[in-house]
Design a protein around this motif. Structure first.
Motif, PDB file in Angstrom:
ATOM      1  N   GLN A 215     101.112  21.439 -24.661  1.00  0.00           N
ATOM      2  CA  GLN A 215     102.180  22.439 -24.649  1.00  0.00           C
ATOM      3  C   GLN A 215     101.639  23.829 -24.342  1.00  0.00           C
ATOM      4  OE1 GLN A 215     103.946  21.891 -28.512  1.00  0.00           O
ATOM      5  NE2 GLN A 215     105.140  20.118 -27.876  1.00  0.00           N
ATOM      6  N   TRP A 216     100.476  24.153 -24.882  1.00  0.00           N
ATOM      7  CA  TRP A 216      99.841  25.454 -24.626  1.00  0.00           C
ATOM      8  C   TRP A 216      99.506  25.596 -23.151  1.00  0.00           C
ATOM      9  CZ3 TRP A 216      95.262  27.424 -22.825  1.00  0.00           C
ATOM     10  CH2 TRP A 216      94.924  28.729 -23.209  1.00  0.00           C
ATOM     11  N   LEU A 217      98.982  24.539 -22.542  1.00  0.00           N
ATOM     12  CA  LEU A 217      98.627  24.571 -21.123  1.00  0.00           C
ATOM     13  C   LEU A 217      99.869  24.676 -20.240  1.00  0.00           C
ATOM     14  CD1 LEU A 217      95.933  21.761 -21.246  1.00  0.00           C
ATOM     15  CD2 LEU A 217      95.455  24.183 -20.816  1.00  0.00           C
ATOM     16  N   LEU A 218     100.906  23.918 -20.573  1.00  0.00           N
ATOM     17  CA  LEU A 218     102.134  23.953 -19.793  1.00  0.00           C
ATOM     18  C   LEU A 218     102.785  25.338 -19.847  1.00  0.00           C
ATOM     19  CD1 LEU A 218     103.615  20.485 -20.773  1.00  0.00           C
ATOM     20  CD2 LEU A 218     102.954  21.177 -18.453  1.00  0.00           C
ATOM     21  N   ALA A 219     102.746  25.963 -21.005  1.00  0.00           N
ATOM     22  CA  ALA A 219     103.361  27.284 -21.162  1.00  0.00           C
ATOM     23  C   ALA A 219     102.656  28.354 -20.338  1.00  0.00           C
ATOM     24  CB  ALA A 219     103.364  27.689 -22.636  1.00  0.00           C
TER      25      ALA A 219
ATOM     26  N   ASP B 127     101.228  27.592 -17.274  1.00  0.00           N
ATOM     27  CA  ASP B 127     101.168  27.086 -15.895  1.00  0.00           C
ATOM     28  C   ASP B 127      99.762  26.653 -15.499  1.00  0.00           C
ATOM     29  OD1 ASP B 127     103.912  27.377 -15.236  1.00  0.00           O
ATOM     30  OD2 ASP B 127     103.627  29.512 -14.858  1.00  0.00           O
ATOM     31  N   LEU B 128      99.041  26.047 -16.419  1.00  0.00           N
ATOM     32  CA  LEU B 128      97.674  25.623 -16.140  1.00  0.00           C
ATOM     33  C   LEU B 128      97.576  24.153 -15.749  1.00  0.00           C
ATOM     34  CD1 LEU B 128      95.744  27.473 -19.001  1.00  0.00           C
ATOM     35  CD2 LEU B 128      95.839  28.072 -16.567  1.00  0.00           C
ATOM     36  N   VAL B 129      98.669  23.407 -15.857  1.00  0.00           N
ATOM     37  CA  VAL B 129      98.662  21.985 -15.537  1.00  0.00           C
ATOM     38  C   VAL B 129      99.031  21.803 -14.066  1.00  0.00           C
ATOM     39  CG1 VAL B 129      99.679  19.723 -16.023  1.00  0.00           C
ATOM     40  CG2 VAL B 129      99.250  21.343 -17.890  1.00  0.00           C
ATOM     41  N   ASP B 130      98.163  21.122 -13.318  1.00  0.00           N
ATOM     42  CA  ASP B 130      98.413  20.885 -11.899  1.00  0.00           C
ATOM     43  C   ASP B 130      99.207  19.609 -11.652  1.00  0.00           C
ATOM     44  OD1 ASP B 130      96.890  23.159 -10.833  1.00  0.00           O
ATOM     45  OD2 ASP B 130      95.136  22.106 -11.632  1.00  0.00           O
TER      46      ASP B 130
ATOM     47  N   ALA C 146     106.326  22.815 -10.019  1.00  0.00           N
ATOM     48  CA  ALA C 146     106.683  23.503  -8.776  1.00  0.00           C
ATOM     49  C   ALA C 146     107.395  24.827  -9.033  1.00  0.00           C
ATOM     50  CB  ALA C 146     107.566  22.591  -7.917  1.00  0.00           C
ATOM     51  N   GLY C 147     106.990  25.531 -10.073  1.00  0.00           N
ATOM     52  CA  GLY C 147     107.568  26.837 -10.362  1.00  0.00           C
ATOM     53  C   GLY C 147     108.735  26.751 -11.323  1.00  0.00           C
ATOM     54  N   ARG C 148     109.419  27.863 -11.477  1.00  0.00           N
ATOM     55  CA  ARG C 148     110.512  27.929 -12.436  1.00  0.00           C
ATOM     56  C   ARG C 148     111.678  27.043 -12.007  1.00  0.00           C
ATOM     57  NH1 ARG C 148     106.859  29.795 -14.208  1.00  0.00           N
ATOM     58  NH2 ARG C 148     107.033  27.686 -15.069  1.00  0.00           N
ATOM     59  N   ALA C 149     112.391  26.532 -12.994  1.00  0.00           N
ATOM     60  CA  ALA C 149     113.564  25.702 -12.750  1.00  0.00           C
ATOM     61  C   ALA C 149     114.652  26.515 -12.053  1.00  0.00           C
ATOM     62  CB  ALA C 149     114.087  25.150 -14.067  1.00  0.00           C
TER      63      ALA C 149
END
Length: 205
Positions: free
Chosen positions: A139-143, A145-148, A195-198
């Motif tokens: 969750q920390w990584l997703l928040a 934008d570190l997850v490819d 792919a960026g913000r919803a």
């Protein structure tokens, strides 16, 4: 340059807590541990083998690291597609309190500089910096934008309780589907690229 990938089992209602066994993670009174085990067929194992084959290093949260460290070093066959990679490749743990990790090849990343350290490790790799499980870290990584890429192994069960990968209040994020398959036991495996913000719109306009 490497990429950071997140691989996890999920229920239909998004729970990722304790997929592997009843005692894996009983936080908050969770009683449904081991929900993924009935679906761990040859199809899922084939996918898991493929994922581990792309690994260049591993990044864990402390809880998942300690669970893995208590099991995988005992599997000493270097040809084992999971144990062979886990035991041989570098392992990083995001923790401000872990000292003296016993699993060979482990480095503790300082929580104060975690983001820059994760980026440094990822950029130095040829393969993937893989996160498996590690819910709070994920969750920390997703928040940030570190997850490819995300590999979601969705099992056909919903629980109504447990810690979820995507929490209320998370960052609205669109994803591109890169690959999808199903297994004989009914699991659906999806690989997504953030792919960026919803985006939001009105149907029909």
């Amino acid at each position: 340059m490497g990429k950071l990938t997140l691989t996890t089992f999920l229920t239909l209602d998004g729970v990722m807590q304790a997929p592997g066994g009843p005692q894996e993670d009983t936080r908050d009174g969770f009683e449904y541990g081991g929900w993924a085990a009935p679906y761990l067929d040859e199809g899922l194992m084939e996918f898991v083998t493929e994922v581990f084959g792309r690994a260049g290093a591993f990044l864990f949260g402390r809880r998942t690291y300690e669970t893995f460290a208590g099991y995988w070093p005992k599997i000493t066959d270097p040809a084992d597609p999971v144990a062979g990679r886990l035991n041989a490749l570098p392992k990083y743990v995001a923790s401000a309190t872990l000292e003296g990790p016993a699993w060979a090849g482990t480095t503790v990343l300082d929580g104060e500089h975690l983001q820059s350290e994760v980026v440094r490790v990822k950029d130095a790799l040829d393969g993937e910096l893989q996160v498996h499980g590690s819910g709070r870290l994920a969750q920390w990584l997703l928040a940030r934008d570190l997850v490819d890429e995300l590999n979601l192994m969705v099992c056909p069960v919903f629980l109504g309780a447990g810690h979820r990968l995507f929490p209320t209040g998370g960052l609205p994020t669109a994803c591109e589907l890169l690959a999808s398959r199903t297994t004989p036991g009914g699991a659906a495996v999806h690989t997504y690229r953030p792919a960026g913000r919803a985006a939001f719109a009105t149907v029909g306009e």
